[in-house]
Design a protein around this motif. Structure first.
Motif, PDB file in Angstrom:
ATOM      1  N   TYR A   3       0.829  -1.201   0.000  1.00  0.00           N
ATOM      2  CA  TYR A   3       0.000   0.000   0.000  1.00  0.00           C
ATOM      3  C   TYR A   3       0.867   1.256   0.000  1.00  0.00           C
ATOM      4  O   TYR A   3       0.600   2.215  -0.725  1.00  0.00           O
ATOM      5  N   ARG A   4       1.901   1.272   0.829  1.00  0.00           N
ATOM      6  CA  ARG A   4       2.738   2.460   0.962  1.00  0.00           C
ATOM      7  C   ARG A   4       3.478   2.771  -0.332  1.00  0.00           C
ATOM      8  O   ARG A   4       3.552   3.925  -0.761  1.00  0.00           O
ATOM      9  N   ALA A   7       0.925   3.756  -3.050  1.00  0.00           N
ATOM     10  CA  ALA A   7       0.388   5.077  -2.717  1.00  0.00           C
ATOM     11  C   ALA A   7       1.385   6.172  -3.086  1.00  0.00           C
ATOM     12  O   ALA A   7       1.004   7.220  -3.625  1.00  0.00           O
ATOM     13  N   PHE A 157      -7.593  -0.578  -0.986  1.00  0.00           N
ATOM     14  CA  PHE A 157      -6.494   0.344  -1.254  1.00  0.00           C
ATOM     15  C   PHE A 157      -6.972   1.753  -1.555  1.00  0.00           C
ATOM     16  O   PHE A 157      -6.402   2.737  -1.085  1.00  0.00           O
ATOM     17  N   TYR A 160      -7.943   3.618   1.482  1.00  0.00           N
ATOM     18  CA  TYR A 160      -6.702   3.937   2.188  1.00  0.00           C
ATOM     19  C   TYR A 160      -6.014   5.134   1.529  1.00  0.00           C
ATOM     20  O   TYR A 160      -5.581   6.075   2.200  1.00  0.00           O
TER      21      TYR A 160
END
Length: 386
Positions: A3-4, A7, A157, A160
């Motif tokens: 995710y990081r 992103a 995702f 988020y």
């Protein structure tokens, strides 16, 4: 970790896009691109005397300060709104933003709160970042929760990423919140006063979208149960447990809740069949202002959040969701408040009721915390800028 990384890539691409769009905006004398609703809406710095005292996970303490550096107990003004419904209609997006910015410039609130269904376009991440940048330029702290339309997932995702696109900016107080809770955006903002006391503790919750099948068995509901979503037991426990913990540290205080979908107790205030006529007051709720023109879009199952609020001495519950309702009332000592909506893109009193624009209810809701602990609520309508 995925995710990081993803992103970071997505947000970097968005920032490159916005930089390019900003160049076009400058070259065109502000006429293009029309998608830059923030740059075309009269945004200017307002500033604030509010400062963050402490950030600790999902809890942030803020306070208003005097010029001499001491914490102020003067009136603390919260400007809240809901349901912007930003989509692909650039002209309506600009109108929504211009009205919203006008209120902020004139009121100069200490905090801005948005209760969901704000950014719904195909280009959510672009619009989320330009909105967050706009709030940075204004220079006022703000908080936000998700509505039932932002993303159609519980913890995927894109939900988020949308929260991250807000929370990366200094003046945004929203955070993802504890992983064990439903959704994203369950967190607390304490408004502190002198003497290390809490003036009001603001609890923010993700109220979901529609009830998922996985929760019907958990809550003993029929398999074919269909309804707007409700606040989950773990969210209610989060509220009760954190009130207890904070009271041990700071003493007694009032708490206010912000989420999108109303609790069922909102249904107790009015009765009727709707249409062009407003609903009639039942007498169960003391109505302070406003009207109801559509049925309350709450869950058909009452999970007990209002009872928890009553048990823990809450002062107010704020929601959005129902665009044609703008009332504020008191039930069992707790204020039930519909934040005024801002949207021109979806249904409203013009499209549904045929009312002239000067009678529409788009606007903002002002909540003033006074030094003596009392609270005032008041509507401020966009019609004043027509």
């Amino acid at each position: 970790m995925f995710y990081r990384i993803w992103a970071f890539v997505r947000q970097t691409l968005v920032r490159i896009h916005l930089a390019f769009a900003g160049c076009i905006h400058k070259i065109s004398g502000g006429r293009l691109p029309k998608s830059l609703f923030a740059k075309r809406s009269g945004v200017e710095k307002v500033g604030t005397s509010v400062k963050v005292i402490e950030r600790n996970g999902y809890i942030t303490n803020i306070a208003k300060f005097n010029p001499d550096g001491s914490i102020s107990d003067d009136d603390f003004v919260i400007l809240s709104s809901t349901d912007f419904h930003y989509d692909e209609d650039h002209e309506m997006n600009q109108k929504t933003t211009t009205m919203f910015v006008n209120h902020i410039k004139d009121v100069k609130p200490d905090l801005v709160v948005l209760t969901g269904d704000v950014i719904l376009s195909k280009f959510q991440q672009i619009d989320a970042i330009q909105f967050a940048r706009m709030m940075e330029e204004i220079g006022i702290y703000w908080a936000i929760v998700f509505g039932n339309h932002e993303v159609r997932e519980e913890k995927g995702f894109y939900k988020y990423l949308l929260m991250k696109s807000f929370s990366d900016y200094e003046h945004c107080l929203a955070v993802h919140g504890p992983d064990e809770l439903y959704g994203y955006g369950n967190y607390i903002v304490n408004i502190m006063g002198s003497g290390n006391k809490i003036r009001q503790s603001l609890f923010f919750f993700d109220s979901g979208r529609d009830v998922r099948k996985e929760y019907t068995a958990q809550y003993g509901l029929p398999e074919d149960f269909e309804s707007y979503d409700f606040l989950k037991k773990e969210q209610i426990d989060f509220y009760k447990n954190n009130v207890d913990l904070l009271e041990k540290k700071y003493g007694k205080f009032g708490s206010m809740m912000y989420f999108h979908i109303p609790v069922p107790e909102f249904e107790l205030a009015f009765e009727g069949s709707g249409g062009a006529e407003e609903y009639k007051q039942t007498g169960n709720v003391e109505i302070l202002y406003g009207k109801q023109y559509e049925s309350v879009g709450c869950a058909k199952f009452n999970s007990g959040m209002f009872d928890a609020a009553l048990e823990k001495g809450a002062t107010a519950i704020f929601c959005g969701h129902d665009h044609n309702n703008d009332w504020c009332g008191i039930y069992k000592g707790i204020r039930l408040v519909y934040n005024l909506p801002q949207n021109y893109n979806l249904y409203h009193l013009g499209t549904n009721m045929g009312f002239p624009e000067e009678k529409w209810n788009q606007g903002v809701t002002l909540t003033t915390l006074h030094a003596d602990g009392s609270i005032d609520n008041a509507p401020r309508y966009n019609s004043m800028y027509l």
